[in-house]
Design a protein around this motif. Structure first.
Motif, PDB file in Angstrom:
ATOM      1  N   LEU A   7      83.640  98.616  86.765  1.00 27.44           N
ATOM      2  CA  LEU A   7      82.239  98.974  86.844  1.00 27.44           C
ATOM      3  C   LEU A   7      81.783  99.851  85.731  1.00 27.44           C
ATOM      4  CD1 LEU A   7      79.727 100.271  88.621  1.00 27.44           C
ATOM      5  CD2 LEU A   7      81.103  98.603  89.781  1.00 27.44           C
ATOM      6  N   LEU A   8      81.153 100.351  85.460  1.00 25.41           N
ATOM      7  CA  LEU A   8      80.241 101.326  85.007  1.00 25.41           C
ATOM      8  C   LEU A   8      80.368 102.000  83.654  1.00 25.41           C
ATOM      9  CD1 LEU A   8      78.046 103.506  85.652  1.00 25.41           C
ATOM     10  CD2 LEU A   8      79.328 103.591  87.681  1.00 25.41           C
ATOM     11  N   LEU A   9      79.614 102.413  83.127  1.00 21.56           N
ATOM     12  CA  LEU A   9      79.089 103.320  82.150  1.00 21.56           C
ATOM     13  C   LEU A   9      79.558 103.383  80.721  1.00 21.56           C
ATOM     14  CD1 LEU A   9      78.453 106.608  83.594  1.00 21.56           C
ATOM     15  CD2 LEU A   9      77.549 104.736  84.510  1.00 21.56           C
ATOM     16  N   LEU A  10      78.762 104.233  79.973  1.00 27.96           N
ATOM     17  CA  LEU A  10      79.200 104.318  78.628  1.00 27.96           C
ATOM     18  C   LEU A  10      78.652 105.504  77.876  1.00 27.96           C
ATOM     19  CD1 LEU A  10      78.901 101.800  75.774  1.00 27.96           C
ATOM     20  CD2 LEU A  10      77.147 103.397  76.277  1.00 27.96           C
ATOM     21  N   CYS A  11      79.591 106.079  77.167  1.00 27.28           N
ATOM     22  CA  CYS A  11      79.252 107.184  76.300  1.00 27.28           C
ATOM     23  C   CYS A  11      80.403 108.137  76.109  1.00 27.28           C
ATOM     24  CB  CYS A  11      77.974 107.832  76.755  1.00 27.28           C
ATOM     25  SG  CYS A  11      77.939 109.567  76.902  1.00 27.28           S
ATOM     26  N   PRO A  12      81.381 107.896  75.156  1.00 29.80           N
ATOM     27  CA  PRO A  12      82.550 108.733  75.026  1.00 29.80           C
ATOM     28  C   PRO A  12      82.557 109.731  73.876  1.00 29.80           C
ATOM     29  CG  PRO A  12      83.083 106.445  74.803  1.00 29.80           C
ATOM     30  CD  PRO A  12      81.617 106.558  74.921  1.00 29.80           C
ATOM     31  N   LEU A  13      83.579 110.543  73.857  1.00 30.59           N
ATOM     32  CA  LEU A  13      83.835 111.488  72.788  1.00 30.59           C
ATOM     33  C   LEU A  13      85.119 112.250  72.913  1.00 30.59           C
ATOM     34  CD1 LEU A  13      80.424 112.102  73.004  1.00 30.59           C
ATOM     35  CD2 LEU A  13      81.216 113.574  71.220  1.00 30.59           C
ATOM     36  N   VAL A  14      85.689 112.607  71.795  1.00 31.41           N
ATOM     37  CA  VAL A  14      86.893 113.408  71.853  1.00 31.41           C
ATOM     38  C   VAL A  14      86.881 114.400  70.740  1.00 31.41           C
ATOM     39  CG1 VAL A  14      88.253 112.012  70.365  1.00 31.41           C
ATOM     40  CG2 VAL A  14      89.353 113.370  72.061  1.00 31.41           C
ATOM     41  N   LEU A  15      87.540 115.464  70.917  1.00 31.31           N
ATOM     42  CA  LEU A  15      87.616 116.421  69.841  1.00 31.31           C
ATOM     43  C   LEU A  15      88.883 117.214  69.926  1.00 31.31           C
ATOM     44  CD1 LEU A  15      84.464 116.038  70.528  1.00 31.31           C
ATOM     45  CD2 LEU A  15      84.251 117.934  68.970  1.00 31.31           C
ATOM     46  N   LEU A  16      89.358 117.562  68.802  1.00 31.58           N
ATOM     47  CA  LEU A  16      90.557 118.350  68.789  1.00 31.58           C
ATOM     48  C   LEU A  16      90.240 119.650  68.079  1.00 31.58           C
ATOM     49  CD1 LEU A  16      91.374 115.158  67.753  1.00 31.58           C
ATOM     50  CD2 LEU A  16      93.499 116.081  68.593  1.00 31.58           C
ATOM     51  N   SER A  17      90.852 120.710  68.573  1.00 35.96           N
ATOM     52  CA  SER A  17      90.673 121.993  67.934  1.00 35.96           C
ATOM     53  C   SER A  17      91.512 122.007  66.666  1.00 35.96           C
ATOM     54  CB  SER A  17      91.111 123.130  68.839  1.00 35.96           C
ATOM     55  OG  SER A  17      90.273 123.234  69.922  1.00 35.96           O
ATOM     56  N   ALA A  18      90.934 122.476  65.625  1.00 30.95           N
ATOM     57  CA  ALA A  18      91.722 122.567  64.399  1.00 30.95           C
ATOM     58  C   ALA A  18      91.233 123.730  63.595  1.00 30.95           C
ATOM     59  CB  ALA A  18      91.606 121.292  63.605  1.00 30.95           C
ATOM     60  N   ALA A  44      84.941 127.147  64.599  1.00 25.75           N
ATOM     61  CA  ALA A  44      84.685 127.159  66.040  1.00 25.75           C
ATOM     62  C   ALA A  44      85.494 126.064  66.707  1.00 25.75           C
ATOM     63  CB  ALA A  44      83.207 126.951  66.305  1.00 25.75           C
ATOM     64  N   PRO A  45      86.004 126.312  67.907  1.00 22.20           N
ATOM     65  CA  PRO A  45      86.775 125.272  68.606  1.00 22.20           C
ATOM     66  C   PRO A  45      85.934 124.012  68.774  1.00 22.20           C
ATOM     67  CG  PRO A  45      86.893 127.374  69.768  1.00 22.20           C
ATOM     68  CD  PRO A  45      85.851 127.525  68.715  1.00 22.20           C
ATOM     69  N   LYS A  46      86.547 122.885  68.525  1.00 24.18           N
ATOM     70  CA  LYS A  46      85.836 121.621  68.663  1.00 24.18           C
ATOM     71  C   LYS A  46      85.826 121.169  70.112  1.00 24.18           C
ATOM     72  CE  LYS A  46      86.430 119.747  64.019  1.00 24.18           C
ATOM     73  NZ  LYS A  46      86.930 118.604  63.219  1.00 24.18           N
ATOM     74  N   SER A  47      84.761 120.445  70.451  1.00 23.03           N
ATOM     75  CA  SER A  47      84.635 119.933  71.800  1.00 23.03           C
ATOM     76  C   SER A  47      85.653 118.835  72.042  1.00 23.03           C
ATOM     77  CB  SER A  47      83.219 119.395  71.996  1.00 23.03           C
ATOM     78  OG  SER A  47      83.072 118.810  73.246  1.00 23.03           O
ATOM     79  N   LEU A  48      86.192 118.793  73.244  1.00 16.18           N
ATOM     80  CA  LEU A  48      87.150 117.761  73.617  1.00 16.18           C
ATOM     81  C   LEU A  48      86.413 116.597  74.280  1.00 16.18           C
ATOM     82  CD1 LEU A  48      89.967 119.962  75.198  1.00 16.18           C
ATOM     83  CD2 LEU A  48      89.792 119.142  72.856  1.00 16.18           C
ATOM     84  N   LYS A  49      86.799 115.392  73.921  1.00 14.62           N
ATOM     85  CA  LYS A  49      86.180 114.207  74.517  1.00 14.62           C
ATOM     86  C   LYS A  49      86.818 113.875  75.863  1.00 14.62           C
ATOM     87  CE  LYS A  49      84.787 111.476  70.462  1.00 14.62           C
ATOM     88  NZ  LYS A  49      85.094 110.217  69.744  1.00 14.62           N
TER      89      LYS A  49
END
Length: 400
Positions: A7-18, A44-49
């Motif tokens: 089923l369902l949805l969409l809209c991903p992301l990932v981020l790694l702190s570096a 600044a810490p990156k957002s995690l997906k």
């Protein structure tokens, strides 16, 4: 036999702190010159997906899937949908969705620097490809919302052992139909019967006709737990009451939910509880129309607080805190404490509860007092709520 549906949805992301260490570089300077050394700048810490695939009810079911999305998008990411995209949510937006016990949590529910990636499947066959797509897009945690994603989560988790997964509403099940674990998968199941017991108590006390109804979606174990708990709750306070029960056979047929409920109301039921996903929108609509026609009826929602859909009609909702489960997984990921484990969540753990009762009815104060009295007995173990309707007679609480 294991089920897989997508089923369902969409809209991903990932981020790694570096963080990169700046190297000091030496450059020629004139004899009398001093070179000012700039302090190293810290990135600044990156957002995690974090990715999420919903089940058949989809976004907008005002129930199960929307609860999971609330936990990821609003609570964890601090985002809300507007105009086809995400915008920042305010602290008031988040606060408005929290019951009192969640407002008092320590640490509080606040965004934890993650980026949501939501994929919506059109048919069950989309589940595994969607989860694999999340893996290819580099999400660090993928959430499978619903027992129908069990096969897909299992397959993709094995193919991507360095990626983490959260499976809602089902354990992993082996080929011989036995639960088992994988080190990169957290599973969460809920003791729906306990929350359903409390709304059953409320239904038994609010009913004037002595007839109440239960509308289930698919006739599966977790929905049977809801029916069993509801029946037990009604019987605990109104043993002479009749419980009418029917199943729609789906979680995405609003018209069928409405039709089944209209039949129950015509037979004299004045309180109807649904555990039917999007079909429940039809249940609520049937109750709303009956009230508009002058009937004193109430509907009890499920998974999320559904009172906003029909404020004069929805008595309460049996809340399954999928939102909190998803939020806690996101928080654990950010803090580096996420681990594969199998969770069973009931009243004691705060995994199920009931929504505030905003409508008035005769004897409301006494009814709520009784609900709280029995809630404490379930938590203490004094009352053991049945998990299947067939167990009701053996497990019915004595002198509640």
């Amino acid at each position: 036999m294991r089920v897989s549906v997508s089923l369902l949805l969409l809209c991903p992301l990932v981020l790694l702190s570096a963080c990169k260490k700046q190297e000091e570089s030496s450059s020629a300077v004139k004899p009398a010159e001093t070179a000012a050394v700039k302090p190293a700048e810290t990135a600044a810490p990156k957002s995690l997906k974090i990715g999420l695939v919903t089940d058949v009810g989809g976004r907008g079911d005002q129930s199960f899937n929307d609860s999971a999305l609330r936990g990821l998008e609003l609570w964890a990411a601090g985002k809300k949908l507007a105009g086809g995209g995400y915008v920042d949510a305010t602290a008031e937006d988040i606060k408005a969705t929290l019951q009192q016990d969640l407002l008092e949590r320590n640490p509080p529910i606040t965004p934890v620097n993650v980026t949501p990636v939501v994929l919506q499947s059109k048919v069950p066959q989309d589940y595994e490809p969607n989860l694999q797509m999340l893996a290819e897009q580099g999400v660090q945690l993928a959430v499978g919302v619903g027992f129908m994603l069990e096969n897909a989560v299992e397959a993709v988790a094995k193919q991507n052992p360095d990626m983490k997964f959260l499976l809602i509403d089902s354990p992993l099940v082996s080929g011989d139909n036995k639960p088992y674990s994988l080190p990169n998968v957290r599973t969460a199941v809920y003791r729906e019967e306990e929350g359903s017991f409390l709304v059953g108590v409320l239904a038994g006390l609010a009913s004037k006709s002595g007839k109440v109804g239960f509308v289930g979606g698919m006739e599966i174990a977790l929905v049977k737990r809801c029916e069993a708990g509801f029946r037990a709750g009604v019987a605990a306070v109104n043993p002479g009451a009749v419980v009418l029960a029917n199943y729609t056979g789906s979680f995405d047929n609003v018209a069928m939910g409405k039709q089944v409920t209209q039949d129950m109301l015509a037979k004299g039921a004045d309180v109807v509880y649904h555990a039917a996903g999007s079909d429940g929108l039809g249940v609520i609509q049937a109750g709303k129309e009956a009230r508009a026609a002058g009937k004193q009826v109430y509907i009890i929602g499920v998974d999320s607080d559904q009172s906003h859909l029909a404020p004069e009609t929805v008595l309460t909702s049996m809340m399954k805190r999928v939102d909190l489960t998803v939020y806690m997984a996101a928080r654990d990921l950010v803090q580096g404490t996420f681990k594969g484990e199998d969770l069973s969540l009931g009243l004691k753990e705060g995994g199920v509860t009931y929504a505030p009762v905003r409508v008035d009815f005769p004897g409301k104060a006494e009814a709520l007092q009784k609900v709280e009295e029995l809630r404490k007995k379930v938590i203490s173990g004094e009352i053991k709520v049945p998990t299947h309707p067939d167990q009701l007679l053996a497990a019915q609480p004595k002198n509640p």
